[in-house]
Design a protein around this motif. Sequence first.
Motif, mmCIF file in Angstrom:
data_model
loop_
_atom_site.group_PDB
_atom_site.id
_atom_site.type_symbol
_atom_site.label_atom_id
_atom_site.label_comp_id
_atom_site.label_asym_id
_atom_site.label_seq_id
_atom_site.Cartn_x
_atom_site.Cartn_y
_atom_site.Cartn_z
ATOM 1 N N GLY A 265 0.849 -1.179 0.000
ATOM 2 C CA GLY A 265 0.000 0.000 0.000
ATOM 3 C C GLY A 265 0.887 1.233 0.000
ATOM 4 N N SER A 266 0.829 2.018 1.056
ATOM 5 C CA SER A 266 1.693 3.187 1.186
ATOM 6 C C SER A 266 3.090 2.761 1.623
ATOM 7 N N LEU A 267 4.109 3.349 0.986
ATOM 8 C CA LEU A 267 5.488 3.135 1.414
ATOM 9 C C LEU A 267 6.095 4.416 1.975
ATOM 10 N N VAL A 268 5.242 5.378 2.301
ATOM 11 C CA VAL A 268 5.741 6.643 2.843
ATOM 12 C C VAL A 268 6.321 6.439 4.235
ATOM 13 N N PHE A 269 5.695 5.575 5.010
ATOM 14 C CA PHE A 269 6.122 5.366 6.398
ATOM 15 C C PHE A 269 7.226 4.316 6.413
ATOM 16 N N GLY A 270 8.430 4.760 6.088
ATOM 17 C CA GLY A 270 9.538 3.840 5.871
ATOM 18 C C GLY A 270 9.910 3.020 7.083
ATOM 19 N N LEU A 271 9.707 3.545 8.299
ATOM 20 C CA LEU A 271 10.076 2.805 9.494
ATOM 21 C C LEU A 271 9.216 1.561 9.689
ATOM 22 N N ARG A 272 8.089 1.476 8.987
ATOM 23 C CA ARG A 272 7.247 0.280 9.098
ATOM 24 C C ARG A 272 7.908 -0.912 8.392
#
Length: 538
Positions: A265-272
Motif C-alpha cells: 500500500g503506502s510506502l511513505v512510512f519507511g520505518l514500518r
Amino acid sequence: MRNTLRITSVVALFVTATFLFTHFLYKSNNSIPQGEAVSPAPAPPSSNYKTSTVDEKFMSFFPHGDFATQHEAVRNAFRIALETNRTLILPQVRLGTKDIPWAPYPILQKYYESQDKESLKASCLSNTPNWRTEYQPCRDLNQWIELPWSTFFDLEALKTQFGIRVYERTWGHGWGAEESMLAHLQLSSRDVVIVDPNSFPSNGSNWDVQDKQKVVDGSKWFSSLFGGGKVEDETEASKKLVSPLKMLVTADQLLQLDERYIQFGSLVFGLRFQTSTSKKQSALQKGLRSTVFTSPNKFRETNLAAQKITAKMGGANIYNVIHMNLEAVTKTELANQRSMMMENAEIDGTTYVEHFKEKHADETPYSPLELLQQMDRQTQTELMVSLVRELTGDMPIHQALSAAMPFQESALKNLLSQSFGAAPERSRLLSACIQYRKDIDTRYPIYYMTNDVYSDLHTHPELFGPLLESFPCIFTPNDMYNWGVIKRDWATKMSGLNDPDVDYEDMLSPIVEILIARKGYSFFEVPSTKLTRLLSWQ
C-alpha cells in the motif's frame, strides 16, 4: 534469565506465525477481489512489455501525497527492492494541486485504479458519474497530471551501481494479476501477496477487528486472528481507519514472501518496513543522500526555467528560499481560534456558534484563499508576525543579525528611504539587494519566496506587511513573470504535454522550486513537510 529467553522466543515465534498467517490470507482469492477493482483493460503497446526471466520477482506500491511525499515512498521502494532482489514496478509521479491523501489499503487501491484520465474524461463529458469519479472528481480533472519518474531523474544509476531493476509503469493503472507491465506473464491472483502494515491488523498489530482500533489483551488478540477473524471483516474494518497502524515488517519477513509479486500500500512510512544493515544497503543509503535520485534535473524545460530564475536572483548561494504552506498554517490558526471560542463559551455558560467552516454545502473543501479570508485583517497580520518570529529564529544566526541591523550607506538604503512607505520598483530593488549583499554585507538575506495563496505579496499588506517590513529583499515567481525572466507559457510546448485545459506551469512548479532551492544559500519551509527533508538530502 532462562524464563526471559523462553518468553522472548515465544513472542518472536508468535509474531512470525502471525505474519505468515497474514501471508496465507492475503495471497488467497478472497483478500481484496481484484476483479471488482480493476476492469479488464486492452493490452498495452508491445513496446511497454518487459523481458522477464523465469525466476524474476516483482513488487509495487500505491503512491499518494505531494511530490516530496511520493519521492520518499520511491526511496523506500528502492530499499525494499534491493533487500528482496525484486524488480520494482514504479508508478508514475502525480503532480498538481489535487494530491491523493493517505488512506487505508482498500481505499488507496481505488484512488490509484481510478486515475485513468481517458476514462475520467469520457465520464465527465457525458455526465455519467461512476466509481472512478467518486475518487477523482470531474472538477479536479485538470488539476493533476502523471509523468514517469525518469522524466526528472536518472534511474539507470540504480541498476549500474546497486543492481536495482526498475520497470516504469507508463501505461495503465493495473497491479498484481492485472499488472499493466506484465500482461505477457499471465499472473494469477495466487501469484500476488498484499502487504500493508498501515491498514491490516493481522499484519502484526494488536488491533481487534471486532472492537475497531481497541488494544486488547493477548488472549483476545490470539482468538481474533486465528479463531473467528475473516479477511472480509478485516478489509472492511481497515477502511474506517483515520490514521495508519504502526506495526513493523522485518527484513526476514519480507524475504519469507515467495509469491512472484508483492503489492504494498503506502510506502511513505519507511520505518514500518525494516531492512538489513548490510554493506549494500549502506551504500544505497549513502547514494540516495548524495548522487542517486536526489535532483530532478533531467527535464530540459524545468532546468532552463530554474537556471534563469537563479541567475536573476544573483546566482548560486546568493539568495535563500522560503516556502509558506499558508493553507496548513491557516487551518491550524482556525482550529486554535475555534478551540478558544468554544472554551470561552463554556466559561461564559453560552452556546458556541460555529464561526469557521472548511467545506461548502456540497462538501467541496474550501480553497486556501477561502480559508484565509475567514480571518479578519488584524488576525492575518498577527499570524504573519508569528511566522516572521519563526523565520528569524530558524534562519542562519549571522543572517538574522544582519537583517536586524540598520542599513549601511548604499543604493539599497537610498532606494528604500526614497519610497516613503510605497513599494519601490521591483527590478531596481532586486539589483540593489544583490549589490548590497555582494559589496557591503555578505550576510544580508535575499529571499525567493513561494506560497499557495497569493502570487503578489504587495497587494496584500494585511498578511505580508510584517514580512516585507522585516525582510524587504523578498521576490516571487510573479516578479520573474513580470520581468520576462520566464514566460507564462514556458511549459505549454513540451513534448507530450498537450492538453489545452491543463496549466502545466502550475503542475511543474514544484520541480522548478526544488531546482532553485538547491542553488540557494538556505531553504526554509513553514510548516515543514517532507519537502524540507528532500532538500536536506541534497
